[in-house]
Write an enzyme that holds these catalytic residues in place. Sequence first.
Site, PDB file in Angstrom:
ATOM      1  N   GLU A  27      51.739 -35.244  27.236  1.00 20.85           N
ATOM      2  CA  GLU A  27      51.677 -36.337  28.062  1.00 20.85           C
ATOM      3  C   GLU A  27      53.020 -36.523  28.842  1.00 20.85           C
ATOM      4  O   GLU A  27      54.129 -36.305  28.376  1.00 20.85           O
ATOM      5  CB  GLU A  27      51.237 -37.579  27.463  1.00 20.85           C
ATOM      6  CG  GLU A  27      49.861 -37.329  26.767  1.00 20.85           C
ATOM      7  CD  GLU A  27      49.390 -38.799  26.085  1.00 20.85           C
ATOM      8  OE1 GLU A  27      49.808 -39.826  26.538  1.00 20.85           O
ATOM      9  OE2 GLU A  27      48.565 -38.555  25.502  1.00 20.85           O
ATOM     10  N   LYS A  33      56.120 -42.936  24.878  1.00 20.78           N
ATOM     11  CA  LYS A  33      57.252 -42.259  25.471  1.00 20.78           C
ATOM     12  C   LYS A  33      57.185 -42.550  27.062  1.00 20.78           C
ATOM     13  O   LYS A  33      56.276 -43.178  27.461  1.00 20.78           O
ATOM     14  CB  LYS A  33      57.028 -40.786  25.138  1.00 20.78           C
ATOM     15  CG  LYS A  33      55.979 -40.017  25.555  1.00 20.78           C
ATOM     16  CD  LYS A  33      56.010 -38.601  25.571  1.00 20.78           C
ATOM     17  CE  LYS A  33      55.032 -37.819  26.386  1.00 20.78           C
ATOM     18  NZ  LYS A  33      55.138 -36.562  26.121  1.00 20.78           N
ATOM     19  N   CYS A  40      48.747 -37.687  19.307  1.00 27.72           N
ATOM     20  CA  CYS A  40      48.869 -36.244  18.503  1.00 27.72           C
ATOM     21  C   CYS A  40      49.574 -36.259  17.168  1.00 27.72           C
ATOM     22  O   CYS A  40      48.676 -35.989  16.364  1.00 27.72           O
ATOM     23  CB  CYS A  40      49.275 -35.478  19.689  1.00 27.72           C
ATOM     24  SG  CYS A  40      48.199 -35.535  21.231  1.00 27.72           S
ATOM     25  N   LYS A  57      48.114 -38.428  14.493  1.00 26.62           N
ATOM     26  CA  LYS A  57      46.941 -38.043  14.031  1.00 26.62           C
ATOM     27  C   LYS A  57      46.740 -36.630  13.402  1.00 26.62           C
ATOM     28  O   LYS A  57      46.048 -36.656  12.584  1.00 26.62           O
ATOM     29  CB  LYS A  57      45.780 -38.091  15.282  1.00 26.62           C
ATOM     30  CG  LYS A  57      44.627 -37.331  15.164  1.00 26.62           C
ATOM     31  CD  LYS A  57      43.659 -37.692  16.380  1.00 26.62           C
ATOM     32  CE  LYS A  57      44.063 -36.540  17.594  1.00 26.62           C
ATOM     33  NZ  LYS A  57      43.779 -35.231  17.637  1.00 26.62           N
ATOM     34  N   PHE A  79      63.526 -31.461  20.303  1.00 32.80           N
ATOM     35  CA  PHE A  79      62.808 -32.307  19.377  1.00 32.80           C
ATOM     36  C   PHE A  79      63.786 -32.831  18.303  1.00 32.80           C
ATOM     37  O   PHE A  79      63.243 -32.876  16.926  1.00 32.80           O
ATOM     38  CB  PHE A  79      61.636 -31.758  18.769  1.00 32.80           C
ATOM     39  CG  PHE A  79      60.563 -32.020  19.714  1.00 32.80           C
ATOM     40  CD1 PHE A  79      60.392 -31.292  20.927  1.00 32.80           C
ATOM     41  CD2 PHE A  79      59.686 -32.966  19.563  1.00 32.80           C
ATOM     42  CE1 PHE A  79      59.302 -31.606  21.791  1.00 32.80           C
ATOM     43  CE2 PHE A  79      58.503 -33.021  20.429  1.00 32.80           C
ATOM     44  CZ  PHE A  79      58.302 -32.431  21.469  1.00 32.80           C
ATOM     45  N   ASN A 113      52.161 -28.826  15.644  1.00 28.72           N
ATOM     46  CA  ASN A 113      52.460 -30.163  15.940  1.00 28.72           C
ATOM     47  C   ASN A 113      53.161 -30.724  14.767  1.00 28.72           C
ATOM     48  O   ASN A 113      54.089 -31.575  14.567  1.00 28.72           O
ATOM     49  CB  ASN A 113      51.325 -31.095  16.066  1.00 28.72           C
ATOM     50  CG  ASN A 113      50.790 -31.289  17.720  1.00 28.72           C
ATOM     51  OD1 ASN A 113      51.683 -30.566  18.534  1.00 28.72           O
ATOM     52  ND2 ASN A 113      49.564 -31.719  18.164  1.00 28.72           N
ATOM     53  N   PHE A 157      48.476 -27.058  24.227  1.00 28.04           N
ATOM     54  CA  PHE A 157      50.023 -27.537  23.782  1.00 28.04           C
ATOM     55  C   PHE A 157      50.837 -28.566  24.745  1.00 28.04           C
ATOM     56  O   PHE A 157      51.795 -28.418  24.629  1.00 28.04           O
ATOM     57  CB  PHE A 157      50.764 -26.416  23.554  1.00 28.04           C
ATOM     58  CG  PHE A 157      50.300 -25.406  22.536  1.00 28.04           C
ATOM     59  CD1 PHE A 157      50.493 -25.644  21.132  1.00 28.04           C
ATOM     60  CD2 PHE A 157      49.518 -24.414  22.608  1.00 28.04           C
ATOM     61  CE1 PHE A 157      49.900 -25.034  20.091  1.00 28.04           C
ATOM     62  CE2 PHE A 157      48.929 -23.563  21.751  1.00 28.04           C
ATOM     63  CZ  PHE A 157      49.193 -23.946  20.573  1.00 28.04           C
TER      64      PHE A 157
HETATM   65  C1  UGA Z   1      52.665 -33.597  21.483  1.00 28.61           C
HETATM   66  C2  UGA Z   1      53.133 -32.029  21.692  1.00 28.61           C
HETATM   67  O1  UGA Z   1      54.564 -32.123  21.966  1.00 28.61           O
HETATM   68  C3  UGA Z   1      52.365 -31.171  22.494  1.00 28.61           C
HETATM   69  O2  UGA Z   1      52.931 -29.882  22.442  1.00 28.61           O
HETATM   70  C4  UGA Z   1      50.893 -31.327  22.066  1.00 28.61           C
HETATM   71  O3  UGA Z   1      50.064 -30.526  22.964  1.00 28.61           O
HETATM   72  C5  UGA Z   1      50.402 -32.757  22.015  1.00 28.61           C
HETATM   73  O4  UGA Z   1      51.128 -33.376  21.220  1.00 28.61           O
HETATM   74  C6  UGA Z   1      48.936 -32.725  21.484  1.00 28.61           C
HETATM   75  O5  UGA Z   1      48.718 -32.257  20.460  1.00 28.61           O
HETATM   76  O6  UGA Z   1      48.229 -33.034  22.355  1.00 28.61           O
HETATM   77  P1  UGA Z   1      52.735 -35.700  23.181  1.00 28.61           P
HETATM   78  O7  UGA Z   1      52.275 -36.431  22.230  1.00 28.61           O
HETATM   79  O8  UGA Z   1      52.261 -35.793  24.606  1.00 28.61           O
HETATM   80  O9  UGA Z   1      52.811 -34.035  22.794  1.00 28.61           O
HETATM   81  O10 UGA Z   1      54.436 -36.017  23.218  1.00 28.61           O
HETATM   82  P2  UGA Z   1      55.752 -35.514  22.823  1.00 28.61           P
HETATM   83  O11 UGA Z   1      56.564 -35.119  23.950  1.00 28.61           O
HETATM   84  O12 UGA Z   1      55.581 -34.368  21.735  1.00 28.61           O
HETATM   85  O13 UGA Z   1      56.344 -36.661  22.079  1.00 28.61           O
HETATM   86  C7  UGA Z   1      55.640 -37.087  20.965  1.00 28.61           C
HETATM   87  C8  UGA Z   1      56.646 -38.235  20.145  1.00 28.61           C
HETATM   88  O14 UGA Z   1      57.678 -37.941  19.806  1.00 28.61           O
HETATM   89  C9  UGA Z   1      57.063 -39.140  21.252  1.00 28.61           C
HETATM   90  O15 UGA Z   1      56.936 -40.680  20.585  1.00 28.61           O
HETATM   91  C10 UGA Z   1      58.607 -39.122  21.436  1.00 28.61           C
HETATM   92  O16 UGA Z   1      59.299 -40.237  21.676  1.00 28.61           O
HETATM   93  C11 UGA Z   1      58.962 -38.627  19.961  1.00 28.61           C
HETATM   94  N1  UGA Z   1      60.102 -37.649  20.136  1.00 28.61           N
HETATM   95  C12 UGA Z   1      59.976 -36.391  20.660  1.00 28.61           C
HETATM   96  C13 UGA Z   1      61.143 -37.937  19.345  1.00 28.61           C
HETATM   97  O17 UGA Z   1      61.262 -39.214  18.805  1.00 28.61           O
HETATM   98  N2  UGA Z   1      62.224 -37.218  19.549  1.00 28.61           N
HETATM   99  C14 UGA Z   1      62.223 -36.015  20.191  1.00 28.61           C
HETATM  100  O18 UGA Z   1      63.212 -35.393  19.871  1.00 28.61           O
HETATM  101  C15 UGA Z   1      61.236 -35.695  20.914  1.00 28.61           C
END
Ligand code: UGA
Length: 447
Positions: free
Chosen positions: A153, A319, A258, A261, A247, A206, A150
């Site tokens: 990045e 991000k 992630c 996909k 979130f 996710n 979980f």
């Molecule tokens: C995500 C999950 O948060 C992890 O728990 C999971 O392990 C990972 O996928 C995975 O499956 O490997 P990640 O993709 O690294 O992690 O990044 P996040 O911090 O979750 O952000 C994902 C996207 O959502 C980014 O583009 C971010 O800008 C966007 N986001 C996030 C928003 O637009 N608003 C938010 O409030 C939070």
Amino acid sequence: MNITVIGTGYVGLVSGICYAELGNRVICVDKDRAKIDTLLGGGIPIYEPGLQELSVKNREAGRLSYTIDLQEAVRQSELVILAVGTPSLPSGEANLSYIEQAAAEIADVMNGHKIIAVKSTVPVGTNERVRDIIRSRTSESFDSISLPEFLREGSALQDTMHPDRIIIGADNHEAAETIAELHRPLTDRIVVTDIRSAEMIKYASNAFLATKISFVNEIANICEKVGADVTLVAEGMGYDKRIGHAFLKAGIGYGGSCFPKDTRALIQIAGNVDYEFKLLRAVVEVNQDQRFSVIRKLETIFDGRLEGKTIAVWGLAFKPNTDDVRESPALEIIRHLTRSGAHVKAYDPIAISNFQSMYGEDSGVEWCGGAMEAAAGADALCLLTEWDEFVQADLQELQSILRKPILIDGRNVFKEEDLAETTFIYYSIGRPRLNQGVKEEISALHY
Ligand code: UGA
């Protein structure tokens, strides 16, 4: 414990290094010799804060090694963790060929009992498939474990060393207990389930987080029309413990390797059992549309004519704190801008070269070496990734070097007080109060 981790992408590399940090002997294996050479040379093939230092420290302590020799690694280990990629197929389904190949390779070199754990994100039933492949190729005994990951990045070390929970999918109590013991230094919140439930927990988590993001983005779009402020709405909602603040940041939607996909894969997993996941389909659709909110705002300002305009773009990574550009909203936004005849001046603190490789050639894009260099002389600036460097930018300087002081904040990073001393024409997502006066000022620009 002696552990082999197969695959040195985000999940494999971070987990391997963290297991070594916990005192285990870890061998990280990858087929990609260039990656292994980088790691052996003290480097790290990805950008992740703190990872390189931890890799060097654990190698010096003799607990961590890198190799392309899978046989030697597997033979020395009681636990073998599969952390290879599961990219999307054109149908949206996860491509399991790397997992299946790795399972076969492990089976062919096994020398006694092993625990085989799958950390890659895999559809329900994949651990059973891995078990069947191994069983068909070896008479050695082994236990299967689903061990979903979980980590995020950009905060991967923090997430791995201080996880909210560890999920262990197992059908053998003893193997589950061995894996629980390995993770006990990290948390007491260890949930043991059957294998299929563990596989589902990963996708459901996710998908739920992606749903929160699309939900708040829709609320933001409505806020714009009814005169409410989405950041205040999210704050007010988040104090309800059942909702939480995480979130609920409105913006230009989620990207990365992630959420896009895994949401597609879960829709497909449901489809394969004749279930239409209507809610998740809408989440994906909303997310796809949301990135174009930046374009729509530009079109409003420029009366639909982007041709001949110079647009600065701050942020290419999906991000902050990562150089990962996979499914970054910037890819489609920039492509749309140049196709509309705009000239784009793009900058990112870390991700430019990754972005260039994924985006390809485009004479409409000029790659810049600094934030202010990108902004200089532009007709408008779009902020697409909330890097600290942009959040802390000198707005007075920015205003003075833009040809017209138009700022589209795709991540809602600037507050009212930041803008107070400026005369920006400012658009953000779902905060119409901060956009006040925009219309009059635009007409005064005579575009
Ligand atoms: C995500 C999950 O948060 C992890 O728990 C999971 O392990 C990972 O996928 C995975 O499956 O490997 P990640 O993709 O690294 O992690 O990044 P996040 O911090 O979750 O952000 C994902 C996207 O959502 C980014 O583009 C971010 O800008 C966007 N986001 C996030 C928003 O637009 N608003 C938010 O409030 C939070």
